[in-house]
Design a protein around this motif. Sequence first.
Motif, mmCIF file in Angstrom:
data_model
loop_
_atom_site.group_PDB
_atom_site.id
_atom_site.type_symbol
_atom_site.label_atom_id
_atom_site.label_comp_id
_atom_site.label_asym_id
_atom_site.label_seq_id
_atom_site.Cartn_x
_atom_site.Cartn_y
_atom_site.Cartn_z
ATOM 1 N N TYR A 197 7.296 1.409 -8.086
ATOM 2 C CA TYR A 197 9.315 1.426 -8.712
ATOM 3 C C TYR A 197 9.183 -0.789 -8.841
ATOM 4 C CZ TYR A 197 8.951 6.071 -6.027
ATOM 5 O OH TYR A 197 7.750 7.254 -5.061
ATOM 6 N N ILE B 76 7.389 -2.335 -6.349
ATOM 7 C CA ILE B 76 6.756 -2.477 -5.574
ATOM 8 C C ILE B 76 5.946 -1.203 -6.284
ATOM 9 C CG2 ILE B 76 7.526 -0.323 -3.717
ATOM 10 C CD1 ILE B 76 9.765 -1.711 -3.260
ATOM 11 N N ALA C 37 3.373 1.902 -5.137
ATOM 12 C CA ALA C 37 3.860 2.829 -4.081
ATOM 13 C C ALA C 37 2.386 3.093 -3.959
ATOM 14 C CB ALA C 37 4.746 3.585 -4.539
ATOM 15 N N PRO D 36 1.123 6.727 7.533
ATOM 16 C CA PRO D 36 2.636 6.833 8.460
ATOM 17 C C PRO D 36 3.747 7.018 7.022
ATOM 18 C CG PRO D 36 1.027 4.478 7.590
ATOM 19 C CD PRO D 36 0.538 5.693 7.707
ATOM 20 N N ASP D 37 4.838 6.443 7.846
ATOM 21 C CA ASP D 37 6.155 6.442 6.850
ATOM 22 C C ASP D 37 5.767 5.050 5.785
ATOM 23 O OD1 ASP D 37 7.081 7.834 8.160
ATOM 24 O OD2 ASP D 37 8.899 6.492 9.033
ATOM 25 N N GLY D 38 6.153 5.349 4.302
ATOM 26 C CA GLY D 38 5.601 4.833 3.319
ATOM 27 C C GLY D 38 4.522 4.472 3.043
ATOM 28 N N ALA D 39 3.579 5.061 3.372
ATOM 29 C CA ALA D 39 2.278 5.045 2.787
ATOM 30 C C ALA D 39 2.385 5.489 1.744
ATOM 31 C CB ALA D 39 1.226 6.022 3.664
ATOM 32 N N GLY D 40 2.851 6.140 0.950
ATOM 33 C CA GLY D 40 2.946 6.782 -0.415
ATOM 34 C C GLY D 40 2.747 8.177 -0.411
ATOM 35 N N LYS D 41 3.624 8.942 0.529
ATOM 36 C CA LYS D 41 2.517 10.400 0.770
ATOM 37 C C LYS D 41 3.387 11.038 -0.398
ATOM 38 C CE LYS D 41 3.139 11.081 5.031
ATOM 39 N NZ LYS D 41 3.296 9.513 5.386
ATOM 40 N N THR D 42 4.645 11.451 -0.490
ATOM 41 C CA THR D 42 5.989 11.833 -1.038
ATOM 42 C C THR D 42 5.802 11.373 -2.070
ATOM 43 O OG1 THR D 42 7.474 11.708 0.818
ATOM 44 C CG2 THR D 42 8.869 12.337 -1.237
ATOM 45 N N THR D 43 5.393 9.486 -2.739
ATOM 46 C CA THR D 43 5.411 9.578 -3.855
ATOM 47 C C THR D 43 4.257 10.166 -4.955
ATOM 48 O OG1 THR D 43 6.459 7.610 -4.180
ATOM 49 C CG2 THR D 43 4.662 7.621 -5.627
ATOM 50 N N GLU E 145 5.678 16.727 5.047
ATOM 51 C CA GLU E 145 5.624 16.147 6.308
ATOM 52 C C GLU E 145 7.114 17.657 6.903
ATOM 53 O OE1 GLU E 145 7.679 12.555 7.931
ATOM 54 O OE2 GLU E 145 6.061 11.321 6.219
#
Length: 308
Positions: free
Chosen positions: A14, A17, A19, A38-45, A159
């Motif tokens: 992005y 960044i 991701a 953890p949060d921000g690891a890239g799972k949602t991406t 999640e």
Amino acid sequence: MDASIHIDNLSKSYGTIQALKNINLDIHSGELFGLIGPDGAGKTTLFRLLATLLLPSEGVAKLCGIDSVAEYKKIRSFLGYMPGKFSLYQDLSVIENLEFFATVFNTRIEDNMDMIHDIWVQIEPFKNRLAGKLSGGMKQKLALCCALIHQPKILLLDEPTTGVDSVSRSEFWQMLKGLKKKGITIVVATPYMDEANLCERVALIQDGEILQVNSPAEIVEQFEKDLYSVKSDDNYQTLLDLREFEHTNSVFLFGQNLHFTDTRKQFAEDELKQYLKNKGRSNIVIEKIQASIEDCFMALSTKPEANE
Ligand SMILES: Nc1ncnc2c1ncn2[C@@H]1O[C@H](COP(=O)(O)OP(=O)(O)OP(=O)(O)O)[C@@H](O)[C@H]1O
């Protein structure tokens, strides 16, 4: 039926960044697979790329052998995606939400009841309640029914148990085991390391990179060091003391204890006790323990090469 996922050198940025960085991953047909990080690891991406909602910067993802970019419409027909944030219409009732999702996929609830029955019976008593008025656990069950209403071959759950109480969490995992028996490939993203043990295989992910892919048991077996739990009258001060200890390989605060590994093969418990006593600590308890997935994650994520 092939319901596999094949990911080849997949990256997503992005702006500046990055991701996801060169992800390579194969998820087998019918597998219950965990994406743990953890949060921000890239799972949602990663999920949004697989769900054809984002375009990759580089690389290829194939679901059931079908390219996620060139043939995204085909993928949408057999993919179920439950996003992390509540995806339902809060001002529609339970049954209206389900009818809406069925209509989007050009199908009817009654034609797919075999797929959702076990979950649906738990929320049916509330079918006329607005989705916005449901408890967290009930919302999650409804969202799962909506993601399943078109009988997907692959299910991505982002999640699904975040913010849900522990009883609903364990019920949810029971439901996933039931769905697995129907042959669906299920990929669950979670920041909860303990949920890794409920998956057949997991990928540990951090800062857009996959640290390891294996079964939870094999990940734990590969933990290289002897691991010790250390407690004292003041755990925070002990943490600082252990950071200064010349033989410390790693030390982390884990709940009420510290988890410690020594750089040497031959660990000298008495020497460590004496060191902490000299630092003014009392009630010191040192015990050898089994590594958990979280210990493995910490070890992998702090390896020098993982930080480069
Ligand atoms: N639309 C966006 N624009 C810019 N940066 C983004 C965007 N979406 C995600 N990021 C960044 O990309 C990285 C990965 O985020 P992502 O949401 O994929 O991680 P995650 O593991 O799902 O964590 P979380 O649970 O916090 O969403 C993070 O650094 C995040 O800040």
